[in-house]
Scaffold this motif. Structure first.
Motif, PDB file in Angstrom:
ATOM      1  N   PHE A  93       5.399 -13.525   1.989  1.00 58.43           N
ATOM      2  CA  PHE A  93       6.844 -13.541   2.210  1.00 58.43           C
ATOM      3  C   PHE A  93       7.228 -14.633   3.209  1.00 58.43           C
ATOM      4  CE2 PHE A  93      10.800 -12.327   4.213  1.00 58.43           C
ATOM      5  CZ  PHE A  93      11.588 -12.011   3.121  1.00 58.43           C
ATOM      6  N   GLU A  94       6.522 -14.711   4.324  1.00 57.44           N
ATOM      7  CA  GLU A  94       6.842 -15.722   5.339  1.00 57.44           C
ATOM      8  C   GLU A  94       6.642 -17.140   4.814  1.00 57.44           C
ATOM      9  OE1 GLU A  94       4.484 -14.699   8.767  1.00 57.44           O
ATOM     10  OE2 GLU A  94       5.703 -12.922   9.193  1.00 57.44           O
ATOM     11  N   SER A 127     -16.756  -9.873  -6.581  1.00 58.10           N
ATOM     12  CA  SER A 127     -15.857 -10.370  -5.547  1.00 58.10           C
ATOM     13  C   SER A 127     -16.073  -9.602  -4.250  1.00 58.10           C
ATOM     14  CB  SER A 127     -14.413 -10.202  -6.026  1.00 58.10           C
ATOM     15  OG  SER A 127     -13.508 -10.583  -5.013  1.00 58.10           O
ATOM     16  N   GLU A 128     -15.819 -10.254  -3.139  1.00 59.72           N
ATOM     17  CA  GLU A 128     -15.865  -9.585  -1.852  1.00 59.72           C
ATOM     18  C   GLU A 128     -14.611  -9.939  -1.073  1.00 59.72           C
ATOM     19  OE1 GLU A 128     -19.619 -10.974  -0.263  1.00 59.72           O
ATOM     20  OE2 GLU A 128     -20.527  -9.070  -0.798  1.00 59.72           O
ATOM     21  N   THR A 129     -14.067  -8.961  -0.376  1.00 60.19           N
ATOM     22  CA  THR A 129     -12.880  -9.157   0.434  1.00 60.19           C
ATOM     23  C   THR A 129     -13.220  -8.762   1.868  1.00 60.19           C
ATOM     24  OG1 THR A 129     -11.469  -8.601  -1.456  1.00 60.19           O
ATOM     25  CG2 THR A 129     -10.452  -8.535   0.714  1.00 60.19           C
ATOM     26  N   PHE A 130     -12.834  -9.604   2.803  1.00 58.90           N
ATOM     27  CA  PHE A 130     -13.138  -9.359   4.210  1.00 58.90           C
ATOM     28  C   PHE A 130     -11.845  -9.308   5.020  1.00 58.90           C
ATOM     29  CE2 PHE A 130     -16.922 -11.115   2.370  1.00 58.90           C
ATOM     30  CZ  PHE A 130     -17.941 -10.375   2.938  1.00 58.90           C
ATOM     31  N   LEU A 131     -11.937  -8.650   6.149  1.00 60.98           N
ATOM     32  CA  LEU A 131     -10.790  -8.466   7.030  1.00 60.98           C
ATOM     33  C   LEU A 131     -11.242  -8.731   8.453  1.00 60.98           C
ATOM     34  CD1 LEU A 131      -7.814  -7.460   7.010  1.00 60.98           C
ATOM     35  CD2 LEU A 131      -8.721  -5.161   7.333  1.00 60.98           C
ATOM     36  N   LYS A 134      -0.278  -4.935   3.559  1.00 54.46           N
ATOM     37  CA  LYS A 134       0.700  -5.348   4.579  1.00 54.46           C
ATOM     38  C   LYS A 134       0.509  -6.816   4.957  1.00 54.46           C
ATOM     39  CE  LYS A 134       2.238  -4.285   9.239  1.00 54.46           C
ATOM     40  NZ  LYS A 134       2.035  -3.450  10.435  1.00 54.46           N
ATOM     41  N   ILE A 135      -0.733  -7.218   5.191  1.00 49.90           N
ATOM     42  CA  ILE A 135      -1.016  -8.605   5.570  1.00 49.90           C
ATOM     43  C   ILE A 135      -0.672  -9.558   4.433  1.00 49.90           C
ATOM     44  CG2 ILE A 135      -2.892 -10.227   6.094  1.00 49.90           C
ATOM     45  CD1 ILE A 135      -4.249  -7.808   7.565  1.00 49.90           C
ATOM     46  N   TYR A 136      -1.105  -9.251   3.216  1.00 44.63           N
ATOM     47  CA  TYR A 136      -0.814 -10.115   2.072  1.00 44.63           C
ATOM     48  C   TYR A 136       0.681 -10.285   1.857  1.00 44.63           C
ATOM     49  CZ  TYR A 136      -5.677  -9.786   0.296  1.00 44.63           C
ATOM     50  OH  TYR A 136      -7.022  -9.865   0.130  1.00 44.63           O
TER      51      TYR A 136
END
Length: 65
Positions: free
Chosen positions: A23-24, A57-61, A16-18
């Motif tokens: 898009f914006e 890889s690491e992904t953070f939120l 959703k965030i990506y």
């Protein structure tokens, strides 16, 4: 705010965030069809799952407490 490492449970939130951010940022320069194609490919659940599971890889939120 708290920073946490993403897990598979976070895929829908990340997606959703990506999608919203991309898009914006780029929708004015692209057609609706091109945006849909890119968003579906780049931010699919399968793609995000493979990124989260990638040991290199690491992904953070950032989340509100």
């Amino acid at each position: 705010m708290k920073i946490k490492k993403c897990s598979l449970d976070d895929i829908l939130d990340l997606q959703k965030i990506y999608r919203q951010t991309f898009f914006e940022t780029f929708s004015e320069q692209n057609s609706e069809e091109n945006m849909r194609i890119f968003l579906d490919k780049a931010y699919s659940e399968e793609k995000l799952k493979s990124e989260i599971e990638d040991k290199e890889s690491e992904t953070f939120l950032a989340v509100e407490n």
